[in-house]
Design a protein around this motif. Structure first.
Motif, PDB file in Angstrom:
ATOM      1  N   GLY A   1      -3.348 -25.805   0.321  1.00  0.00           N
ATOM      2  CA  GLY A   1      -2.845 -24.903   1.087  1.00  0.00           C
ATOM      3  C   GLY A   1      -1.600 -25.209   2.000  1.00  0.00           C
ATOM      4  N   THR A   2      -0.845 -24.227   2.206  1.00  0.00           N
ATOM      5  CA  THR A   2       0.440 -24.615   3.216  1.00  0.00           C
ATOM      6  C   THR A   2       0.498 -23.429   3.988  1.00  0.00           C
ATOM      7  N   ARG A   3       1.310 -23.760   5.008  1.00  0.00           N
ATOM      8  CA  ARG A   3       1.854 -22.632   6.078  1.00  0.00           C
ATOM      9  C   ARG A   3       3.513 -22.750   6.250  1.00  0.00           C
ATOM     10  N   PRO A   4       4.196 -21.785   6.696  1.00  0.00           N
ATOM     11  CA  PRO A   4       5.650 -21.846   6.685  1.00  0.00           C
ATOM     12  C   PRO A   4       5.650 -22.951   7.936  1.00  0.00           C
ATOM     13  N   ARG A   5       6.807 -23.703   7.713  1.00  0.00           N
ATOM     14  CA  ARG A   5       7.096 -24.831   8.936  1.00  0.00           C
ATOM     15  C   ARG A   5       7.545 -23.938  10.067  1.00  0.00           C
ATOM     16  N   ALA A   6       7.007 -24.663  11.226  1.00  0.00           N
ATOM     17  CA  ALA A   6       7.315 -23.883  12.597  1.00  0.00           C
ATOM     18  C   ALA A   6       8.762 -23.926  12.747  1.00  0.00           C
ATOM     19  N   GLY A   7       9.249 -22.746  13.320  1.00  0.00           N
ATOM     20  CA  GLY A   7      10.507 -22.882  13.959  1.00  0.00           C
ATOM     21  C   GLY A   7      11.799 -22.004  12.971  1.00  0.00           C
ATOM     22  N   LEU A   8      11.073 -21.587  11.637  1.00  0.00           N
ATOM     23  CA  LEU A   8      11.864 -21.015  10.795  1.00  0.00           C
ATOM     24  C   LEU A   8      12.421 -19.529  11.415  1.00  0.00           C
ATOM     25  N   ILE A   9      13.665 -19.297  11.229  1.00  0.00           N
ATOM     26  CA  ILE A   9      14.345 -17.946  11.848  1.00  0.00           C
ATOM     27  C   ILE A   9      14.412 -16.778  10.884  1.00  0.00           C
ATOM     28  N   GLY A  10      13.955 -15.648  11.200  1.00  0.00           N
ATOM     29  CA  GLY A  10      14.520 -14.628  10.464  1.00  0.00           C
ATOM     30  C   GLY A  10      13.643 -14.282   9.359  1.00  0.00           C
ATOM     31  N   LEU A  11      12.486 -14.733   9.120  1.00  0.00           N
ATOM     32  CA  LEU A  11      11.961 -14.462   7.754  1.00  0.00           C
ATOM     33  C   LEU A  11      11.099 -13.401   7.726  1.00  0.00           C
ATOM     34  N   ASN A  12      11.015 -12.623   6.647  1.00  0.00           N
ATOM     35  CA  ASN A  12      10.426 -11.508   6.313  1.00  0.00           C
ATOM     36  C   ASN A  12       9.529 -11.581   5.356  1.00  0.00           C
ATOM     37  N   HIS A  13       9.112 -12.540   4.916  1.00  0.00           N
ATOM     38  CA  HIS A  13       7.902 -12.667   4.047  1.00  0.00           C
ATOM     39  C   HIS A  13       7.518 -14.226   4.330  1.00  0.00           C
ATOM     40  N   ASP A  14       6.282 -14.268   3.606  1.00  0.00           N
ATOM     41  CA  ASP A  14       5.494 -15.511   3.750  1.00  0.00           C
ATOM     42  C   ASP A  14       6.292 -16.656   2.837  1.00  0.00           C
ATOM     43  N   VAL A  15       6.887 -17.588   3.254  1.00  0.00           N
ATOM     44  CA  VAL A  15       7.315 -18.592   2.417  1.00  0.00           C
ATOM     45  C   VAL A  15       6.545 -19.558   1.607  1.00  0.00           C
ATOM     46  N   SER A  16       5.143 -19.446   2.243  1.00  0.00           N
ATOM     47  CA  SER A  16       4.015 -20.453   1.760  1.00  0.00           C
ATOM     48  C   SER A  16       3.247 -19.703   0.608  1.00  0.00           C
ATOM     49  N   ALA A  17       3.505 -18.483   0.466  1.00  0.00           N
ATOM     50  CA  ALA A  17       2.777 -17.736  -0.520  1.00  0.00           C
ATOM     51  C   ALA A  17       2.384 -18.313  -1.694  1.00  0.00           C
ATOM     52  N   ALA A  18       3.468 -18.817  -2.254  1.00  0.00           N
ATOM     53  CA  ALA A  18       3.272 -19.402  -3.659  1.00  0.00           C
ATOM     54  C   ALA A  18       3.645 -20.918  -3.826  1.00  0.00           C
ATOM     55  N   THR A  19       3.454 -21.699  -2.599  1.00  0.00           N
ATOM     56  CA  THR A  19       3.784 -23.142  -2.765  1.00  0.00           C
ATOM     57  C   THR A  19       2.449 -24.049  -2.170  1.00  0.00           C
ATOM     58  N   ASP A  20       2.263 -24.735  -3.108  1.00  0.00           N
ATOM     59  CA  ASP A  20       1.274 -25.878  -2.583  1.00  0.00           C
ATOM     60  C   ASP A  20       1.923 -27.016  -2.264  1.00  0.00           C
ATOM     61  N   ALA A  21       1.055 -27.752  -1.389  1.00  0.00           N
ATOM     62  CA  ALA A  21       1.528 -28.943  -1.095  1.00  0.00           C
ATOM     63  C   ALA A  21       0.657 -29.974  -0.900  1.00  0.00           C
ATOM     64  N   VAL A  22       0.840 -31.142  -1.277  1.00  0.00           N
ATOM     65  CA  VAL A  22       0.062 -32.368  -1.110  1.00  0.00           C
ATOM     66  C   VAL A  22       0.591 -33.543  -0.529  1.00  0.00           C
ATOM     67  N   PRO A  23      -0.059 -34.404   0.084  1.00  0.00           N
ATOM     68  CA  PRO A  23       0.412 -35.621   0.661  1.00  0.00           C
ATOM     69  C   PRO A  23       1.091 -36.448  -0.393  1.00  0.00           C
ATOM     70  N   PHE A  24       2.364 -37.022  -0.208  1.00  0.00           N
ATOM     71  CA  PHE A  24       3.063 -37.970  -1.115  1.00  0.00           C
ATOM     72  C   PHE A  24       2.047 -38.990  -1.084  1.00  0.00           C
TER      73      PHE A  24
END
Ligand SMILES: Cc1ncc(COP(=O)(O)O)c(C=O)c1O
Length: 460
Positions: free
Chosen positions: A188-211
């Motif tokens: 599960g992911t969340r958008p990075r803090a501080g992103l400007i001007g977004l109108n959609h959830d950039v995390s909706a279709a992205t998974d992230a795991v630790p390197f």
């Protein structure tokens, strides 16, 4: 984080050094100060691109010229550059081969929306050097990554992508995410803090795991919903995180087994070896991306892909209804960029240049290691070819670990101290590049200044 509790550094000495270095900067950069004031009238934040303020100087530093390893500012101060435009100028500023290509091609048509005569030859050179048969050009690595992800989704018919927590692949929306710690195994992911001007959830279709976490990677890939994993072979944008033995092999094996494409972004790790890290490590990516230094600092990026991916792309093109593809910008593949790309492939990415860069980087890396040991600092140095970085703790395994080691006040103070003594480090973390023009004498100068700085702020 209470930085004053960390061992080895005296926080009071650090604060007074930072204040003094600010004053020194102000008194030695008066023309830059004047230009900063004039620029503020018409540029956002007083600079042509807002992130130019990420340098933690009291006001922007204005550059008069840069050549080889040296940058000269408008006040007549000169610097040995270890930043090289955050990699764009990794082969040195304005290499003669690129200046010649610019002069020759610039007079014969810069952009025509048609392939230049040299295109077949340059394609062949890309294939020979990087080991992938098919190529496309964009203006930036960001755009190349964006296109690579779109193609990957189209070719696989899958919606999701996977990246590593703490990654940076340019301003690509769907990689602007952080892993949710409580979702470590679920991706599960969340958008990075501080992103400007977004109108959609950039995390909706992205998974992230630790390197370096092959088990977490496998759990996500096994769901069969991932179009592509996008990765740097060494994380370089959250400090430097090296892959553990076998991790990249596992990444390749798992992506193949679960039908996901592997996109390797070598925009920074082109420093590794002639032909890049993936070639040297026989990683066999499906799509390979590189920008920044690929054409000697001219705006240019490329992505290469396998015959299987190319067949998939052609299928997608045949099957679609027509209209806009949503990829490509007008100036992509222009004649000037193509000429500089060829000059770079022929004259910059030479075995001799890589040897020189690596020798100096190795010398600097060893010097840093000795310096930290002498001062009993448990700091680490990581290197990927011509690129190296030191961090304020032991070598991290993941982006999050690396982030926990960060110490912004100390970084800024060290960077300003070095800048005031004629050396530029990248403003983010402690990254240093060695160009072919960087010598061991330049490295010695950096080591001596850093030693003096640590003497002043060290707690022993
Ligand atoms: C690994 C990586 N990929 C892509 C990019 C994006 O490059 P650009 O800003 O030139 O588009 C960066 C930028 O720092 C990067 O570090």
């Amino acid at each position: 984080m209470n930085y004053s509790r960390r061992p080895g550094i005296d926080s009071v000495a650090l604060s007074s050094l930072a204040a003094r270095e600010n004053e020194t900067f102000l008194s030695t950069h008066r023309e830059s100060a004047r230009l900063a004031e004039a620029s503020a009238a018409h540029w956002l934040n007083g600079v042509p691109m807002h992130w130019m303020r990420d340098w933690n100087t009291p006001h922007p530093l204005f550059v008069k010229r840069a050549r080889g390893v040296e940058v000269e500012d408008v006040d007549g101060n000169t610097y040995v550059d270890f930043c090289f435009g955050d990699t764009g100028a990794m082969f040195g500023h304005s290499p003669p081969a690129i200046a010649r290509a610019l002069a020759a091609t610039g007079a014969d048509g810069i952009t025509a929306m048609l392939p230049a005569e040299r295109a077949p030859r340059v394609g062949e050179k890309l294939a020979n050097l990087f080991g992938l048969p098919f190529w496309q050009m964009t203006q930036t690595a960001t755009d190349a990554n964006r296109a690579a992800l779109r193609w990957a989704r189209a070719v696989t018919g899958r919606a999701r992508i996977l990246c590593f927590d703490g990654c940076y692949h340019g301003t690509v929306d769907e990689t602007m995410v952080r892993a949710l710690p409580e979702m470590k195994d679920k991706g599960g992911t969340r958008p990075r803090a501080g992103l400007i001007g977004l109108n959609h959830d950039v995390s909706a279709a992205t998974d992230a795991v630790p390197f370096n976490d092959a088990a977490a990677l496998e759990r996500i890939l096994a769901r069969g919903r991932t179009a592509a994993v996008i990765a740097e072979p060494v994380m370089t944008n959250i400090g430097m995180v090296l892959p553990e033995e076998g991790f990249l092999r596992k990444l390749r094996e798992l992506t193949r087994r679960h039908g996901a494409l592997l996109i390797i972004d070598e925009t920074h790790t082109l420093s590794s070896a002639r032909g890049g890290y993936a070639r040297a490590a026989d990683l066999q990516p499906d799509i390979w991306v590189c920008g920044k230094a690929i054409a000697g600092g001219m705006p240019c990026a490329v992505f290469g892909f396998t015959a299987e991916v190319e067949a998939g792309m052609r299928r997608v093109q045949q099957d679609r209804a027509g209209g806009h593809s949503g990829m490509g910008t007008t100036l992509s593949g222009n004649a000037l960029a193509l000429a500089c790309l060829e000059a770079s492939l022929d004259e910059l990415m030479t075995p001799a240049n890589y040897q020189a860069m690596h020798d100096t980087a190795s010398y600097l890396s060893e010097g840093l290691g000795r310096l930290f040991a002498t001062r009993s600092l448990t700091w680490h140095v990581s290197r990927v070819g011509a690129r190296l970085e030191f961090g304020f703790g032991k070598p991290p395994r993941t982006g999050a670990e690396s982030e926990r080691e960060a110490w912004p006040e100390l970084e800024h103070a060290i960077h300003l101290y070095l800048l005031n003594r004629g050396m530029l480090l990248t403003p983010f973390h402690n990254m240093m590049l060695c160009s072919p023009a960087t010598s061991s004498a330049h490295a010695d100068r950096l080591l001596a200044a850093l030693r003096d700085c640590l003497r002043e702020i060290g707690s022993q």
